[in-house]
Scaffold this motif. Structure first.
Motif, PDB file in Angstrom:
ATOM      1  N   ASN A 100       0.838  -1.198   0.000  1.00 35.29           N
ATOM      2  CA  ASN A 100       0.000   0.000   0.000  1.00 35.29           C
ATOM      3  C   ASN A 100       0.876   1.253   0.000  1.00 35.29           C
ATOM      4  OD1 ASN A 100       0.732   0.715   2.637  1.00 35.29           O
ATOM      5  ND2 ASN A 100      -1.362   0.683   3.429  1.00 35.29           N
ATOM      6  N   LEU A 101       0.264   2.414   0.049  1.00 38.07           N
ATOM      7  CA  LEU A 101       1.039   3.653  -0.113  1.00 38.07           C
ATOM      8  C   LEU A 101       2.039   3.887   1.018  1.00 38.07           C
ATOM      9  CD1 LEU A 101      -1.095   6.873   0.538  1.00 38.07           C
ATOM     10  CD2 LEU A 101      -1.592   4.647   1.515  1.00 38.07           C
ATOM     11  N   ASP A 102       1.846   3.183   2.140  1.00 39.92           N
ATOM     12  CA  ASP A 102       2.806   3.309   3.245  1.00 39.92           C
ATOM     13  C   ASP A 102       3.647   2.038   3.378  1.00 39.92           C
ATOM     14  OD1 ASP A 102       2.010   5.947   4.027  1.00 39.92           O
ATOM     15  OD2 ASP A 102       0.194   5.077   4.880  1.00 39.92           O
ATOM     16  N   SER A 103       3.789   1.314   2.272  1.00 45.56           N
ATOM     17  CA  SER A 103       4.668   0.133   2.178  1.00 45.56           C
ATOM     18  C   SER A 103       4.202  -1.108   2.918  1.00 45.56           C
ATOM     19  CB  SER A 103       6.100   0.466   2.651  1.00 45.56           C
ATOM     20  OG  SER A 103       6.570   1.606   2.033  1.00 45.56           O
ATOM     21  N   TRP A 127      -9.039   4.951   2.303  1.00 45.99           N
ATOM     22  CA  TRP A 127      -8.531   4.711   0.950  1.00 45.99           C
ATOM     23  C   TRP A 127      -7.943   6.014   0.387  1.00 45.99           C
ATOM     24  CZ3 TRP A 127     -11.947   3.436  -3.958  1.00 45.99           C
ATOM     25  CH2 TRP A 127     -11.123   2.888  -4.955  1.00 45.99           C
ATOM     26  N   HIS A 128      -6.622   6.142   0.522  1.00 42.35           N
ATOM     27  CA  HIS A 128      -5.916   7.275  -0.078  1.00 42.35           C
ATOM     28  C   HIS A 128      -5.479   6.843  -1.478  1.00 42.35           C
ATOM     29  CE1 HIS A 128      -5.557   8.553   4.201  1.00 42.35           C
ATOM     30  NE2 HIS A 128      -5.496   9.772   3.697  1.00 42.35           N
ATOM     31  N   LEU A 129      -6.439   6.752  -2.372  1.00 39.95           N
ATOM     32  CA  LEU A 129      -6.127   6.252  -3.713  1.00 39.95           C
ATOM     33  C   LEU A 129      -5.527   7.336  -4.597  1.00 39.95           C
ATOM     34  CD1 LEU A 129      -9.478   5.969  -5.701  1.00 39.95           C
ATOM     35  CD2 LEU A 129      -9.229   7.198  -3.572  1.00 39.95           C
ATOM     36  N   ALA A 138      -3.268  10.952  -4.047  1.00 40.01           N
ATOM     37  CA  ALA A 138      -4.580  11.396  -3.564  1.00 40.01           C
ATOM     38  C   ALA A 138      -4.613  12.907  -3.328  1.00 40.01           C
ATOM     39  CB  ALA A 138      -4.931  10.659  -2.277  1.00 40.01           C
ATOM     40  N   TRP A 139      -3.433  13.485  -3.047  1.00 38.38           N
ATOM     41  CA  TRP A 139      -3.338  14.909  -2.715  1.00 38.38           C
ATOM     42  C   TRP A 139      -3.133  15.782  -3.964  1.00 38.38           C
ATOM     43  CZ3 TRP A 139      -1.485  10.872   0.087  1.00 38.38           C
ATOM     44  CH2 TRP A 139      -1.871  10.771   1.429  1.00 38.38           C
ATOM     45  N   ASP A 140      -3.149  15.160  -5.134  1.00 35.40           N
ATOM     46  CA  ASP A 140      -2.945  15.940  -6.363  1.00 35.40           C
ATOM     47  C   ASP A 140      -4.259  16.616  -6.744  1.00 35.40           C
ATOM     48  OD1 ASP A 140      -2.540  17.010  -8.826  1.00 35.40           O
ATOM     49  OD2 ASP A 140      -1.843  15.158  -9.783  1.00 35.40           O
ATOM     50  N   VAL A 333      -7.056   7.111  16.474  1.00 34.00           N
ATOM     51  CA  VAL A 333      -5.888   7.968  16.265  1.00 34.00           C
ATOM     52  C   VAL A 333      -5.079   7.444  15.078  1.00 34.00           C
ATOM     53  CG1 VAL A 333      -5.789   8.681  18.698  1.00 34.00           C
ATOM     54  CG2 VAL A 333      -4.336   6.780  17.928  1.00 34.00           C
ATOM     55  N   TRP A 334      -4.319   8.332  14.481  1.00 36.76           N
ATOM     56  CA  TRP A 334      -3.569   8.008  13.266  1.00 36.76           C
ATOM     57  C   TRP A 334      -2.308   7.194  13.581  1.00 36.76           C
ATOM     58  CZ3 TRP A 334      -5.747   7.164   9.054  1.00 36.76           C
ATOM     59  CH2 TRP A 334      -5.076   7.161   7.831  1.00 36.76           C
ATOM     60  N   ARG A 335      -1.451   7.016  12.609  1.00 34.43           N
ATOM     61  CA  ARG A 335      -0.417   5.973  12.652  1.00 34.43           C
ATOM     62  C   ARG A 335       0.854   6.355  13.409  1.00 34.43           C
ATOM     63  NH1 ARG A 335       2.923   5.521   7.774  1.00 34.43           N
ATOM     64  NH2 ARG A 335       3.420   7.582   6.976  1.00 34.43           N
ATOM     65  N   ASN A 336       1.616   5.335  13.791  1.00 34.51           N
ATOM     66  CA  ASN A 336       2.956   5.530  14.350  1.00 34.51           C
ATOM     67  C   ASN A 336       3.942   5.232  13.234  1.00 34.51           C
ATOM     68  OD1 ASN A 336       1.766   6.002  16.796  1.00 34.51           O
ATOM     69  ND2 ASN A 336       2.907   4.437  17.912  1.00 34.51           N
ATOM     70  N   ASN A 339       8.798   5.516   9.343  1.00 33.97           N
ATOM     71  CA  ASN A 339       9.716   6.122   8.373  1.00 33.97           C
ATOM     72  C   ASN A 339       9.577   7.641   8.267  1.00 33.97           C
ATOM     73  OD1 ASN A 339       7.173   6.115   7.373  1.00 33.97           O
ATOM     74  ND2 ASN A 339       7.665   5.228   5.387  1.00 33.97           N
ATOM     75  N   LYS A 340       8.958   8.242   9.273  1.00 37.42           N
ATOM     76  CA  LYS A 340       8.728   9.697   9.206  1.00 37.42           C
ATOM     77  C   LYS A 340       8.903  10.195  10.638  1.00 37.42           C
ATOM     78  CE  LYS A 340       5.132  12.502   6.977  1.00 37.42           C
ATOM     79  NZ  LYS A 340       3.739  12.510   6.530  1.00 37.42           N
ATOM     80  N   ALA A 341      10.048  10.731  10.950  1.00 37.10           N
ATOM     81  CA  ALA A 341      10.375  11.087  12.335  1.00 37.10           C
ATOM     82  C   ALA A 341       9.308  11.977  12.971  1.00 37.10           C
ATOM     83  CB  ALA A 341      11.728  11.784  12.366  1.00 37.10           C
ATOM     84  N   GLY A 342       8.904  11.612  14.176  1.00 32.32           N
ATOM     85  CA  GLY A 342       7.955  12.435  14.936  1.00 32.32           C
ATOM     86  C   GLY A 342       6.506  12.268  14.521  1.00 32.32           C
ATOM     87  N   HIS A 343       6.243  11.479  13.462  1.00 33.31           N
ATOM     88  CA  HIS A 343       4.875  11.325  12.957  1.00 33.31           C
ATOM     89  C   HIS A 343       4.235  10.103  13.631  1.00 33.31           C
ATOM     90  CE1 HIS A 343       1.588  11.964  10.170  1.00 33.31           C
ATOM     91  NE2 HIS A 343       1.737  10.797   9.598  1.00 33.31           N
ATOM     92  N   PHE A 344       3.806  10.304  14.892  1.00 30.05           N
ATOM     93  CA  PHE A 344       3.125   9.219  15.610  1.00 30.05           C
ATOM     94  C   PHE A 344       2.026   9.797  16.479  1.00 30.05           C
ATOM     95  CE2 PHE A 344       6.666  10.517  18.315  1.00 30.05           C
ATOM     96  CZ  PHE A 344       6.072  10.650  19.557  1.00 30.05           C
TER      97      PHE A 344
HETATM   98  C1  BMA Z   1      -1.061  10.892   6.144  1.00 34.65           C
HETATM   99  C2  BMA Z   1       0.372  10.700   6.586  1.00 34.65           C
HETATM  100  C3  BMA Z   1       1.136  10.132   5.400  1.00 34.65           C
HETATM  101  C4  BMA Z   1       0.471   8.844   4.912  1.00 34.65           C
HETATM  102  C5  BMA Z   1      -0.996   9.076   4.640  1.00 34.65           C
HETATM  103  C6  BMA Z   1      -1.739   7.820   4.256  1.00 34.65           C
HETATM  104  O1  BMA Z   1      -1.819  11.447   7.175  1.00 34.65           O
HETATM  105  O2  BMA Z   1       0.425   9.783   7.665  1.00 34.65           O
HETATM  106  O3  BMA Z   1       2.479   9.885   5.787  1.00 34.65           O
HETATM  107  O4  BMA Z   1       1.102   8.371   3.753  1.00 34.65           O
HETATM  108  O5  BMA Z   1      -1.602   9.646   5.772  1.00 34.65           O
HETATM  109  O6  BMA Z   1      -1.646   6.841   5.251  1.00 34.65           O
END
Ligand code: BMA
Length: 380
Positions: A100-103, A127-129, A138-140, A333-336, A339-344
């Motif tokens: 998936n988009l986060d490996s 689904w961040h397609l 998805a952010w484009d 809550v969102w992810r830990n 591969n992205k320092a401090g993003h937990f």
């Molecule tokens: C965002 C961040 C990104 C991630 C995306 C999809 O909020 O966490 O790093 O790729 O969600 O999970």
């Protein structure tokens, strides 16, 4: 509540319903969805006001300092139990990718989905397609005709149907060794009241957004998907305004859960940070819980958190005091990120909020995997 509830319903689920051939019965309800899927919805609604599931994105697939370990979870390491809800993302499934988009491998997402079901917990997918028109992510948002292009008559329609079919195949593949289709809550087209995804507010009309939902659900249904509930989750732009919240609502026949995404941000030493977040959260909860009651839906905080959790007592002094006042079914809550320092967004061993998180875990209202009482069974 914790002491009253029993965990480990997985074995019971099979024991009570396995036939001689080792396969469990998996009947369809009159809605066309499996009875277990309907039971999940009924039980989720019944939790409202009594307790709420705690959810964490990608909980069992990676965390701080690890990736892909078996049976590992930062949440479990800190409090001794898995979250009541674990969520995953289907981004890049549409491309036919294996990761998936986060490996995270989709095969692992399927495996962890089944494991979470077997431990009696709940599963949800976002689904961040990718952008089907530009080939961006998805952010484009460089083109505002993307939604139009995937709808009937649009140049990308056929391609998009193929993308939906990949999602349908994946949903259909979520089967336990006993032949039970695992019920999941699907939360596509989220945060559409903002304009940072190609399906966002300024990127399509209200009718196009509704058509996008209808196309998605109808296609999955056509492809035989019977194990999916649907969540509607705008951002905080509605600011308590019911009309705005419902502007692009796909309809009561299409939605099972009403939620909203709402994050805490700012300087942890400035009291305005907590106050502003609590106000935003309370405003959203009041709106969503009120509308959910009116429309007969479940309600939830579909995404929240404070990136890096830079406050020792954030869980019990900022988050819980607001949540505990509303009849919601879950908070996620969102992810830990590995591969992205401090993003937990959940604590891990040594993180400053771990002690407070254990208190939050011990709060009667928070529900983790072991607290869930037969989420997929019909309660008599
Ligand atoms: C965002 C961040 C990104 C991630 C995306 C999809 O909020 O966490 O790093 O790729 O969600 O999970």
């Amino acid at each position: 509540m914790k002491s009253l509830l029993v965990g480990g319903m997985a074995m019971l689920l099979c024991i009570t319903s396995c036939k001689d051939n080792g396969k469990a019965e998996d009947p369809l309800a009159s809605s066309g969805r499996t009875q277990r899927t309907e039971n999940l919805l009924t039980n989720l609604k019944a939790y409202a006001g009594k307790g709420y599931l705690f959810g964490h994105h990608d909980d069992t697939v990676y965390g701080i300092g690890w990736f892909g370990d078996e049976d590992r979870s930062d949440v479990k390491t800190v409090c001794g139990d898995y979250p009541g809800l674990i969520t995953f993302d289907l981004g890049h499934l549409e491309l036919g990718d294996t990761l998936n988009l986060d490996s995270v491998p989709f095969s692992r997402i399927r495996k962890e989905t089944i494991k979470q079901y077997e431990r009696g917990g709940m599963i949800s997918y976002s689904w961040h397609l990718d952008n089907p028109l530009t080939g961006g992510n998805a952010w484009d948002v460089s083109d505002s005709t993307v939604v139009e292009s995937v709808l009937k008559g649009g140049a990308q329609h056929e391609k998009f149907l193929g993308w939906l079919d990949k999602v349908a195949d994946f949903m259909n593949s979520l089967e336990t060794p006993y032949g039970v289709k695992v019920p999941v809550l699907f939360r596509p087209w989220h945060e559409h009241t903002g304009s940072w995804f190609w399906w966002g507010q300024n990127l399509c009309t209200t009718q196009q957004y509704k058509d996008l939902w209808a196309l998605t659900e109808d296609r999955l249904k056509e492809k035989g998907v019977t194990n999916v509930l649907y969540a509607y989750s705008p951002g905080t732009e509605c600011k308590g305004d019911a009309e705005k919240y419902l502007e692009r609502y796909p309809g009561d026949d299409r939605i099972d859960l009403m939620g909203f995404d709402c994050y805490c941000s700012g300087d942890p030493t400035d009291s305005i940070t907590s106050i502003a977040y609590q106000e935003k959260l309370a405003t959203g909860l009041k709106l969503v819980c009120g509308l959910a009651k009116e429309h007969g839906k479940a309600a939830a905080v579909t995404e929240t958190g404070y990136e890096g959790i830079p406050m020792e007592n954030w869980w019990t002094t900022v988050l819980a005091p607001v949540l505990n006042q509303y009849p919601l079914s879950y908070v996620q809550v969102w992810r830990n990120a590995f591969n992205k320092a401090g993003h937990f967004y959940a604590p891990y061993p040594g993180q400053i909020s771990t002690e407070d998180f254990v208190k939050f875990y011990n709060d009667d209202k928070t529900l983790f995997a072991k607290d869930l009482n037969a989420l997929y069974l019909k309660k008599e």
